[in-house]
Motif scaffolding. Structure first.
Motif, short mmCIF file in Angstrom:
data_model
loop_
_atom_site.label_atom_id
_atom_site.label_comp_id
_atom_site.label_asym_id
_atom_site.label_seq_id
_atom_site.Cartn_x
_atom_site.Cartn_y
_atom_site.Cartn_z
N TRP A 129 0.75 -1.12 -0.20
CA TRP A 129 0.09 0.41 0.36
C TRP A 129 1.46 1.68 0.41
O TRP A 129 0.42 1.75 -0.80
N LYS A 130 1.39 1.37 0.97
CA LYS A 130 2.53 2.28 1.39
C LYS A 130 3.54 2.42 -0.58
O LYS A 130 3.82 3.66 -0.75
N ARG A 131 3.95 1.44 -0.99
CA ARG A 131 4.55 1.86 -2.46
C ARG A 131 3.48 2.66 -3.51
O ARG A 131 4.17 3.40 -3.98
N TYR A 132 2.59 2.03 -3.53
CA TYR A 132 1.34 2.29 -4.45
C TYR A 132 0.80 3.38 -4.15
O TYR A 132 0.59 4.51 -5.81
N LEU A 133 0.66 3.91 -2.75
CA LEU A 133 -0.40 4.96 -3.33
C LEU A 133 0.47 6.02 -2.65
O LEU A 133 -0.74 7.20 -2.82
N LEU A 134 1.77 6.06 -1.95
CA LEU A 134 2.30 7.05 -1.39
C LEU A 134 3.63 7.28 -2.47
O LEU A 134 3.53 8.50 -2.62
N HIS A 135 4.09 6.42 -2.33
CA HIS A 135 5.15 6.69 -3.21
C HIS A 135 5.50 6.78 -4.64
O HIS A 135 5.91 7.84 -4.98
N ASP A 136 4.89 6.05 -5.09
CA ASP A 136 4.79 5.95 -6.72
C ASP A 136 3.71 6.74 -7.24
O ASP A 136 4.34 7.14 -8.29
N SER A 137 2.84 6.93 -6.15
CA SER A 137 2.26 8.88 -6.57
C SER A 137 2.34 9.98 -7.06
O SER A 137 2.61 10.38 -7.63
N LEU A 138 3.59 9.72 -5.60
CA LEU A 138 4.40 10.97 -5.84
C LEU A 138 5.28 11.24 -7.12
O LEU A 138 6.03 12.44 -7.10
N GLU A 139 6.15 10.17 -7.50
CA GLU A 139 6.59 9.67 -8.58
C GLU A 139 5.63 10.21 -9.42
O GLU A 139 6.23 11.02 -10.23
N LEU A 140 4.55 9.93 -10.24
CA LEU A 140 3.81 10.21 -10.85
C LEU A 140 3.42 12.14 -10.83
O LEU A 140 3.57 12.64 -12.19
N VAL A 141 3.08 12.47 -9.41
CA VAL A 141 3.25 13.56 -9.49
C VAL A 141 4.78 15.03 -10.47
O VAL A 141 4.67 15.55 -10.84
N ARG A 142 5.30 14.19 -9.79
CA ARG A 142 7.52 14.88 -10.03
C ARG A 142 7.46 14.29 -11.43
O ARG A 142 7.90 15.01 -12.57
N LEU A 143 7.05 13.24 -12.25
CA LEU A 143 6.72 13.09 -14.06
C LEU A 143 6.14 14.27 -14.30
O LEU A 143 6.19 14.68 -14.92
#
Length: 254
Positions: free
Chosen positions: A211-225
């Motif tokens: 949950w933390k990887r997909y909902l938190l970390h990966d979501s932030l990386e999408l925003v940065r992209l």
């Protein structure tokens, strides 16, 4: 996938050690935070897009990738290639007994496949004795393709530091692919894989771990992209900037 397999065949023909990395949003996060991990990824001989968001981002940035190439699919197709070309395959990593189970599954699926060896190292950091044991096992087996299934970021940092020592033509970090190939973790339906929703299926299967990887970390990386794409859109073209500067210099000279 076809291009990746062709490159891998070329690596085996060359004979010298090569590394292949399967990049996803989690790799971007670790690359941004850890320069050693970033160097390990950037110095690989081949990088494929394991995550659908990277394929989408490649189109936004004007360098489109043809398709997603996941670690589990690449591992499976490498086994198929090995059976067809008489390559030797070594499976390293995952939990106790998993690599051996995957070897049996692949041998049954691809008749003629030669599994040169399997090994499950102990959990945690490896001692010098364990490092030596792994090195000797791989060297004795003389595989053409080494599949390494360890957690990120440890997997790429470890492969980067040792691939030359092993002398294997192709070393590929495949993460959790062994669990999927062995049937311990189910794969998402094909329609979810094709539509970029495999992450949602994996989250449903393993919510506590992911949950933390997909909902938190990966979501932030999408925003940065997305933010990076907007920044590039606003930034003037280098040629335009040079032309503007040249004009300014000409006016100033006059």
């Amino acid at each position: 996938m076809g291009e990746a397999l062709s490159r891998i065949e070329g690596f085996i023909s060359e004979g010298r050690p090569h590394r292949v990395v399967t990049v996803n949003l989690d790799y971007l996060r670790h690359s941004r935070r850890d320069e050693h991990f970033r160097d390990a990824v950037n110095s690989a001989d081949l990088a494929v897009a394991d995550g659908a968001p990277l394929v989408w981002a490649s189109r936004l940035f004007g360098h489109p990738l043809p398709e997603r190439v996941t670690g589990v699919d690449l591992a499976d197709r490498c086994a198929e290639l090995a059976a067809a070309r008489s390559y030797r395959l070594f499976l390293l990593g995952a939990g106790p007994g998993v690599a051996e189970g995957v070897a049996r599954v692949l041998e049954q699926k691809y008749p003629g496949l030669h599994i040169a060896g399997t090994y499950t190292p102990p959990f945690g950091e490896f001692s010098e004795e364990e490092e030596q044991r792994i090195r000797e096992r791989i060297r004795r087996a003389k595989p053409d393709i080494l599949l390494v299934g360890l957690p990120t970021p440890r997997q790429e940092l470890w492969n980067h530091g040792r691939a030359e020592e092993w002398g294997v033509p192709v070393t590929i970090g495949v993460g959790a692919a062994f669990d999927m190939l062995g049937g311990l973790v189910p794969r998402a339906p094909r329609w979810m894989q094709r539509s970029g929703l495999e992450w949602l299926f994996r989250l449903w299967i393993e919510p506590r771990r992911l949950w933390k990887r997909y909902l938190l970390h990966d979501s932030l990386e999408l925003v940065r992209l997305a933010a990076g794409r907007l920044t590039l859109r606003r930034k003037p073209n280098n040629d335009d900037a040079r032309t503007t500067q040249q004009r300014a210099n000409t006016v100033e000279t006059k």
